[in-house]
Scaffold this active site. Structure first.
Site, PDB file in Angstrom:
ATOM      1  N   VAL A 222      -7.348  -2.173  -2.878  1.00 41.92           N
ATOM      2  CA  VAL A 222      -7.204  -3.093  -1.752  1.00 41.92           C
ATOM      3  C   VAL A 222      -8.580  -3.331  -1.136  1.00 41.92           C
ATOM      4  O   VAL A 222      -9.311  -2.380  -0.835  1.00 41.92           O
ATOM      5  CB  VAL A 222      -6.235  -2.543  -0.691  1.00 41.92           C
ATOM      6  CG1 VAL A 222      -6.065  -3.554   0.438  1.00 41.92           C
ATOM      7  CG2 VAL A 222      -4.891  -2.218  -1.307  1.00 41.92           C
TER       8      VAL A 222
ATOM      9  N   LEU B 130     -10.954  -0.990   0.778  1.00 41.82           N
ATOM     10  CA  LEU B 130     -10.198  -0.312   1.830  1.00 41.82           C
ATOM     11  C   LEU B 130      -9.467   0.917   1.320  1.00 41.82           C
ATOM     12  O   LEU B 130      -9.264   1.879   2.052  1.00 41.82           O
ATOM     13  CB  LEU B 130      -9.180  -1.277   2.453  1.00 41.82           C
ATOM     14  CG  LEU B 130      -9.742  -2.476   3.213  1.00 41.82           C
ATOM     15  CD1 LEU B 130      -8.611  -3.404   3.636  1.00 41.82           C
ATOM     16  CD2 LEU B 130     -10.524  -2.014   4.433  1.00 41.82           C
ATOM     17  N   GLY B 131      -9.037   0.872   0.063  1.00 44.23           N
ATOM     18  CA  GLY B 131      -8.310   2.012  -0.480  1.00 44.23           C
ATOM     19  C   GLY B 131      -7.879   1.776  -1.909  1.00 44.23           C
ATOM     20  O   GLY B 131      -7.923   0.656  -2.418  1.00 44.23           O
ATOM     21  N   ILE B 132      -7.452   2.856  -2.556  1.00 41.87           N
ATOM     22  CA  ILE B 132      -6.971   2.807  -3.940  1.00 41.87           C
ATOM     23  C   ILE B 132      -5.604   3.450  -3.978  1.00 41.87           C
ATOM     24  O   ILE B 132      -5.421   4.571  -3.502  1.00 41.87           O
ATOM     25  CB  ILE B 132      -7.928   3.538  -4.896  1.00 41.87           C
ATOM     26  CG1 ILE B 132      -9.333   2.947  -4.817  1.00 41.87           C
ATOM     27  CG2 ILE B 132      -7.408   3.481  -6.326  1.00 41.87           C
ATOM     28  CD1 ILE B 132     -10.373   3.712  -5.629  1.00 41.87           C
ATOM     29  N   GLY B 133      -4.622   2.737  -4.516  1.00 39.62           N
ATOM     30  CA  GLY B 133      -3.266   3.270  -4.612  1.00 39.62           C
ATOM     31  C   GLY B 133      -2.766   3.234  -6.034  1.00 39.62           C
ATOM     32  O   GLY B 133      -3.487   2.874  -6.972  1.00 39.62           O
ATOM     33  N   GLY B 134      -1.494   3.588  -6.187  1.00 38.46           N
ATOM     34  CA  GLY B 134      -0.900   3.634  -7.517  1.00 38.46           C
ATOM     35  C   GLY B 134      -0.801   2.271  -8.172  1.00 38.46           C
ATOM     36  O   GLY B 134      -0.684   2.177  -9.390  1.00 38.46           O
ATOM     37  N   PHE B 135      -0.839   1.189  -7.359  1.00 38.20           N
ATOM     38  CA  PHE B 135      -0.675  -0.145  -7.920  1.00 38.20           C
ATOM     39  C   PHE B 135      -1.972  -0.943  -7.932  1.00 38.20           C
ATOM     40  O   PHE B 135      -1.969  -2.113  -8.278  1.00 38.20           O
ATOM     41  CB  PHE B 135       0.393  -0.909  -7.130  1.00 38.20           C
ATOM     42  CG  PHE B 135       1.747  -0.316  -7.276  1.00 38.20           C
ATOM     43  CD1 PHE B 135       2.393  -0.317  -8.493  1.00 38.20           C
ATOM     44  CD2 PHE B 135       2.378   0.274  -6.195  1.00 38.20           C
ATOM     45  CE1 PHE B 135       3.651   0.232  -8.628  1.00 38.20           C
ATOM     46  CE2 PHE B 135       3.636   0.824  -6.327  1.00 38.20           C
ATOM     47  CZ  PHE B 135       4.270   0.802  -7.547  1.00 38.20           C
ATOM     48  N   GLY B 136      -3.077  -0.365  -7.526  1.00 39.07           N
ATOM     49  CA  GLY B 136      -4.332  -1.093  -7.579  1.00 39.07           C
ATOM     50  C   GLY B 136      -5.217  -0.817  -6.378  1.00 39.07           C
ATOM     51  O   GLY B 136      -4.960   0.083  -5.580  1.00 39.07           O
TER      52      GLY B 136
ATOM     53  N   ASP C   5       9.230   2.372  -1.455  1.00 37.48           N
ATOM     54  CA  ASP C   5       8.059   3.242  -1.351  1.00 37.48           C
ATOM     55  C   ASP C   5       7.653   3.421   0.115  1.00 37.48           C
ATOM     56  O   ASP C   5       6.498   3.217   0.494  1.00 37.48           O
ATOM     57  CB  ASP C   5       6.893   2.673  -2.156  1.00 37.48           C
ATOM     58  CG  ASP C   5       5.854   3.737  -2.515  1.00 37.48           C
ATOM     59  OD1 ASP C   5       6.173   4.940  -2.399  1.00 37.48           O
ATOM     60  OD2 ASP C   5       4.735   3.367  -2.908  1.00 37.48           O
TER      61      ASP C   5
END
Length: 633
Positions: free
Chosen positions: A360, A352-358, A472
């Site tokens: 999803v 679903l997506g990539i963020g600063g913490f990993g 955040d």
């Protein structure tokens, strides 16, 4: 005069029909498939035993009486009295842990859709739990303590109205006639028990009584609640059962059921009730030994292969499980195998997506078919992990319609997995920054999203039992459900990077463009830093622009500074997004822009708190001048 009886006959017929409709009655000493409507994993076995959930994880089952019953008089609309009795049994795979329980339910519908298992008992989800529009009455037999729902212990009976925060509850026990005291019961003992649910409409009193199957009905109820159910019940209501399991394998059974409108429910016949699977006596089979001998050799060959397979699978799905998790957090743990299967092996197609913490991933639990979002995070050491999991579990107890519900977690080797409810419309940033023009939000939708996020932050800052600072707040952390309702996600996630760090160093957590000025100076977070980020979010939602505006390859400008200049030039109303549609209200747009600038003021002493923000948005508090450094709030 001879025609009088003929004229009187229709009225007599109506009177008989009315009497019949107000004295509905049934008794089931065991069930067949014609008696009940089933969904989920609920089934009726060949002996007539209703199995709501079997010994598998994260599933739910529903069973309702085949037709709705008229709980209000057709003559005057008054609520009828009613009485029901049912026999149940809860059989956990582990005698020490249950999960999560079952409930007797009265509902306007027999189709309970979009409901969650585990602590929601298959009745509600994180969005509608507690909503007065549910019109649901339930008596829960709860075997898991969830502080977020106000549970008193892990073995209680509760009366629920429109949500799972019980309006009355007591530890499972029954009054011993002649001894004048209450004796404790273990709901997960596996023994059959009886429950009576009785409502006297004249006294407006609801009584709930429980006892072992072999004991005469106690003279005193366990729970007695004075409540007017007229506003809860419709004229017709469905009646039945809902049950769910979590990470602990548990079977929930109903053996028999009786009901009567405006009278006492008929007694169940213990000798006619179906046997529980564990108590069924197998028939003698003279050929059993012969069959075992024949299959013995084949079994030995298969066993060798199975042992090899299991060993490989254990390595593949190996998890970290410390002793402290077995007792405190077991009910919130997902197995790695469950998450691996749900996400099709964490396939890139489910990303679903990539963020600063990993990363999803989208997933669907195999048994319950519940859609989930799984955040996969790397962690380098186990230092501070117990404290972090404790915080995550504490965060999981948060319950608000504008917060994404945390369903549980899993740990494996160098990874941590957080499991959330799935939000079908994704994150807000994909709407307000959409360059394709396919995803549009009108002004009413934007304002509703703003109020939803504000309500969530007010709950985190002031209305929960502890202060929770999000740290955040940004557009990509605001998620939208299928009706475009906003839910704030990822709260508390940044704490993973604080545990085990050098206490002499301070790590600023947040996203550029949303970080309050004082964070760069002191590194200390507060509710004011959340308010600053929320202010930036307001400006983005109204303007449809990112927090950092890129003028060209070398120059960029802060959205807050840009709008503050527009305010001084009196051109701020030229900054709103034309994609907001034709339903815009200029006075509302100006108020939100000014509120956004006030929340993102460089001085934290000038910023309002979230309660004041909500009051301004609802028109209950006047909007102070943004340029006035001495707050009028």
């Amino acid at each position: 005069m001879e025609s009088l009886p003929l004229l009187f006959f229709p009225f007599l017929l109506l009177l008989l029909l009315f009497s019949a409709s107000n004295s509905e009655e049934f008794v089931f000493n065991g069930f067949n498939n014609r008696d009940l409507q089933l969904d989920g994993v609920a089934e009726i076995n060949s002996n007539g035993l209703l199995i709501l959930t079997n010994a598998t994880k994260y599933q739910q089952g529903h069973a309702f009486y085949k037709t709705p019953l008229h709980f209000k008089s057709t003559a005057n609309g008054n609520l009828n009295s009613f009485s029901t009795c049912f026999a149940f049994s809860i059989v956990p795979a582990n005698p020490s842990f249950g999960g999560h329980g079952l409930a007797f339910v009265l509902s306007p519908t027999s189709s309970l859709q979009n409901t969650f298992p585990a602590e929601f008992l298959g009745l509600f989800n994180s969005s509608n739990n507690g909503n007065p529009k549910n019109h649901v009455l339930a008596v829960e037999l709860d075997t898991i303590k969830n502080p977020g729902l106000g549970d008193i212990d892990n073995n209680h009976v509760g009366i629920d109205i429109n949500g799972l925060r019980s309006v009355a509850a007591a530890p499972a026990s029954y009054y011993e006639n002649g001894i004048h005291g209450y004796k404790n019961l273990s709901l997960i003992s596996g023994e059959p028990m009886l429950v009576w649910v009785e409502y006297n409409s004249q006294e407006m009193k609801l009584n709930v009584t429980i006892s072992p199957l072999t004991v005469t009905k106690p003279s005193l109820p366990l729970l007695s609640l004075t409540t007017n159910l007229s506003s809860i019940f419709f004229d017709s209501m469905y009646m039945g059962y809902s049950s769910s399991s979590g990470s602990m394998r548990t079977s929930h059974y109903v053996l028999g059921w009786s009901f009567k409108m405006n009278g006492q429910a008929p007694a169940l016949n213990p000798d006619s009730l179906p046997n529980l699977p564990s108590k069924q006596i197998p028939k003698k089979n003279s050929g059993l030994v012969h069959k075992l001998l024949i299959t013995g050799l084949a079994f030995l060959i298969v066993a060798i292969s199975a042992i090899t397979y299991v060993t490989v699978m254990k390595i593949k799905y190996a998890e970290i499980l410390d002793d402290w998790e077995l007792y405190q957090y077991q009910h919130l743990r997902f197995s790695y195998r469950e998450l691996y299967m749900a996400t099709r092996g964490f396939s890139e197609e489910e990303l679903l997506g990539i963020g600063g913490f990993g990363r999803v991933y989208k997933g669907k639990l195999r048994i319950s078919k519940t859609e989930i979002a799984v955040k996969r995070i790397s962690h380098d050491s186990r230092q501070g992990m117990r404290e972090f999991v404790s915080e995550i579990v504490s965060t999981g107890q948060l319950s608000h319609r504008n917060l994404v519900q945390l369903l549980g977690y899993c740990r494996r080797k160098g990874e941590l997995f957080l499991v959330y409810e799935f939000m079908s419309n994704g994150s807000l940033d994909k709407f307000i920054y959409d360059e394709t023009g396919k995803k549009k939000l009108n002004w009413n939708q934007r304002l509703s999203i703003i109020k939803g996020v504000a309500s969530a932050l007010l709950y985190l800052h002031e209305e929960w039992e502890q202060v929770v600072i999000h740290r955040d707040v940004k557009a990509s952390n605001v998620l939208l459900d299928e009706e475009l309702n906003a839910k704030l996600g990822d709260f508390g996630l940044s704490r993973l990077y604080d545990h085990g760090s050098d206490p002499k160093t301070t790590r600023i957590v947040g996203t550029m463009g949303y970080i309050a000025p004082e964070l760069n100076k002191t590194g200390k977070v507060s509710t004011c830093t959340d308010v600053y980020a929320f202010g930036v979010l307001l400006l983005e939602v109204v303007c449809g622009r990112r927090s950092i505006l890129q003028e060209d390859y070398s120059n960029s400008i802060n959205l807050v500074d840009w709008l503050r200049k527009s305010l001084r030039r009196r051109t701020i109303m030229e900054s709103w997004n034309a994609e907001a549609g034709s339903d815009i209200k200029p006075e509302e747009i100006e108020l939100v822009l000014r509120l956004g600038l006030l929340c993102s003021h460089h001085s934290d002493k000038v910023r309002p708190n979230m309660r004041q923000v909500m009051q301004i948005l609802e028109g209950d508090l006047p909007m102070p001048e943004v340029s006035d450094a001495s707050s009028n709030l």
